[in-house]
Design a protein around this motif. Structure first.
Motif, PDB file in Angstrom:
ATOM      1  N   ARG A  92     -27.453 -48.865  20.004  1.00  6.71           N
ATOM      2  CA  ARG A  92     -28.393 -47.743  19.957  1.00  6.71           C
ATOM      3  C   ARG A  92     -28.095 -46.738  21.043  1.00  6.71           C
ATOM      4  NH1 ARG A  92     -34.365 -48.907  21.453  1.00  6.71           N
ATOM      5  NH2 ARG A  92     -33.122 -49.388  23.199  1.00  6.71           N
ATOM      6  N   ASP A  93     -27.805 -47.164  22.248  1.00  6.33           N
ATOM      7  CA  ASP A  93     -27.481 -46.259  23.339  1.00  6.33           C
ATOM      8  C   ASP A  93     -26.203 -45.478  23.044  1.00  6.33           C
ATOM      9  OD1 ASP A  93     -29.708 -46.970  24.758  1.00  6.33           O
ATOM     10  OD2 ASP A  93     -28.667 -48.442  26.043  1.00  6.33           O
ATOM     11  N   LEU A  94     -25.209 -46.180  22.503  1.00  8.25           N
ATOM     12  CA  LEU A  94     -23.955 -45.504  22.145  1.00  8.25           C
ATOM     13  C   LEU A  94     -24.202 -44.433  21.074  1.00  8.25           C
ATOM     14  CD1 LEU A  94     -21.392 -48.446  22.046  1.00  8.25           C
ATOM     15  CD2 LEU A  94     -21.347 -46.478  23.557  1.00  8.25           C
ATOM     16  N   ILE A  95     -24.956 -44.838  20.045  1.00  9.57           N
ATOM     17  CA  ILE A  95     -25.231 -43.889  18.937  1.00  9.57           C
ATOM     18  C   ILE A  95     -26.059 -42.725  19.456  1.00  9.57           C
ATOM     19  CG2 ILE A  95     -26.450 -43.603  16.744  1.00  9.57           C
ATOM     20  CD1 ILE A  95     -25.578 -46.462  16.065  1.00  9.57           C
ATOM     21  N   LEU A  96     -27.098 -43.041  20.233  1.00  6.15           N
ATOM     22  CA  LEU A  96     -27.938 -41.968  20.775  1.00  6.15           C
ATOM     23  C   LEU A  96     -27.138 -41.075  21.721  1.00  6.15           C
ATOM     24  CD1 LEU A  96     -31.353 -43.723  21.438  1.00  6.15           C
ATOM     25  CD2 LEU A  96     -30.846 -42.003  19.726  1.00  6.15           C
ATOM     26  N   GLY A  97     -26.223 -41.644  22.453  1.00  8.11           N
ATOM     27  CA  GLY A  97     -25.383 -40.853  23.356  1.00  8.11           C
ATOM     28  C   GLY A  97     -24.504 -39.897  22.567  1.00  8.11           C
ATOM     29  N   GLU A  98     -23.923 -40.450  21.506  1.00  8.98           N
ATOM     30  CA  GLU A  98     -23.083 -39.586  20.666  1.00  8.98           C
ATOM     31  C   GLU A  98     -23.916 -38.495  19.994  1.00  8.98           C
ATOM     32  OE1 GLU A  98     -20.241 -41.305  17.994  1.00  8.98           O
ATOM     33  OE2 GLU A  98     -19.880 -42.950  19.395  1.00  8.98           O
ATOM     34  N   ILE A  99     -25.105 -38.897  19.573  1.00  9.13           N
ATOM     35  CA  ILE A  99     -25.992 -37.904  18.927  1.00  9.13           C
ATOM     36  C   ILE A  99     -26.392 -36.838  19.939  1.00  9.13           C
ATOM     37  CG2 ILE A  99     -28.280 -37.570  17.913  1.00  9.13           C
ATOM     38  CD1 ILE A  99     -27.929 -40.244  16.469  1.00  9.13           C
ATOM     39  N   ARG A 100     -26.683 -37.279  21.165  1.00 11.77           N
ATOM     40  CA  ARG A 100     -27.039 -36.312  22.209  1.00 11.77           C
ATOM     41  C   ARG A 100     -25.872 -35.365  22.484  1.00 11.77           C
ATOM     42  NH1 ARG A 100     -29.670 -40.842  25.448  1.00 11.77           N
ATOM     43  NH2 ARG A 100     -31.797 -40.724  24.715  1.00 11.77           N
ATOM     44  N   GLU A 101     -24.659 -35.939  22.543  1.00 12.80           N
ATOM     45  CA  GLU A 101     -23.466 -35.117  22.771  1.00 12.80           C
ATOM     46  C   GLU A 101     -23.287 -34.104  21.627  1.00 12.80           C
ATOM     47  OE1 GLU A 101     -20.428 -33.671  24.893  1.00 12.80           O
ATOM     48  OE2 GLU A 101     -21.682 -35.319  25.584  1.00 12.80           O
ATOM     49  N   GLU A 102     -23.453 -34.597  20.415  1.00 14.53           N
ATOM     50  CA  GLU A 102     -23.346 -33.715  19.243  1.00 14.53           C
ATOM     51  C   GLU A 102     -24.409 -32.622  19.301  1.00 14.53           C
ATOM     52  OE1 GLU A 102     -21.368 -33.535  16.407  1.00 14.53           O
ATOM     53  OE2 GLU A 102     -20.031 -34.971  17.376  1.00 14.53           O
TER      54      GLU A 102
END
Length: 142
Positions: free
Chosen positions: A11-21
């Motif tokens: 979840r942190d990885l996905i949320l991080g990528e989503i935040r970056e996007e």
């Protein structure tokens, strides 16, 4: 629990990528309004140019319509003048034809009178010839 850690990590990885996007998207979107503004300004300039050309075309069309109207007006006036001239010439021709007809009748009458006079002259010449013969006989007999 390990699953929970793995899920939290994912979840942190996905949320991080989503935040970056989202950050990239935000940067892209914040840069686009200025691009849109430039595009809108360019479109507005083009529209003003088109409107100006359209205004010029409309003005030229008005001038052309006015010229056509004036030309048609002159043509109509010329038609009226031509009709008047034609009527006057027709009247003159009719008058000339009447004079020619009158002269023809007069010439015919003169010809008739001339023929009558020539005929009478022949009779008179014949009478003169006969009278002269009679005088010659009378003078010779005496």
């Amino acid at each position: 629990m390990e699953w929970e850690k793995v899920v939290d990590k994912i979840r942190d990885l996905i949320l991080g990528e989503i935040r970056e996007e989202l950050r990239d998207f935000k940067a892209t979107v914040s840069g686009q309004p200025s691009g849109f503004a430039l595009a809108i300004q360019s479109i507005n300039a083009r529209m003003e140019s088109i409107e100006s050309r359209q205004s010029n075309i409309e003005s030229e069309l008005r001038d052309i319509r006015r010229a056509i109207y004036e030309t048609n007006k002159r043509i109509d006036e010329l038609r009226v003048e031509l009709k008047t001239e034609i009527m006057q010439n027709t009247q003159r021709i009719d008058d000339t034809n009447k004079r020619i007809d009158d002269l023809f009748i007069e010439v015919a009458n003169i010809r008739g009178d001339l023929n009558k006079a020539l005929s009478q002259k022949e009779v008179i010449d014949d009478l003169i010839t006969r009278v002269q013969r009679l005088e010659d006989r009378v003078l010779t007999a005496a």
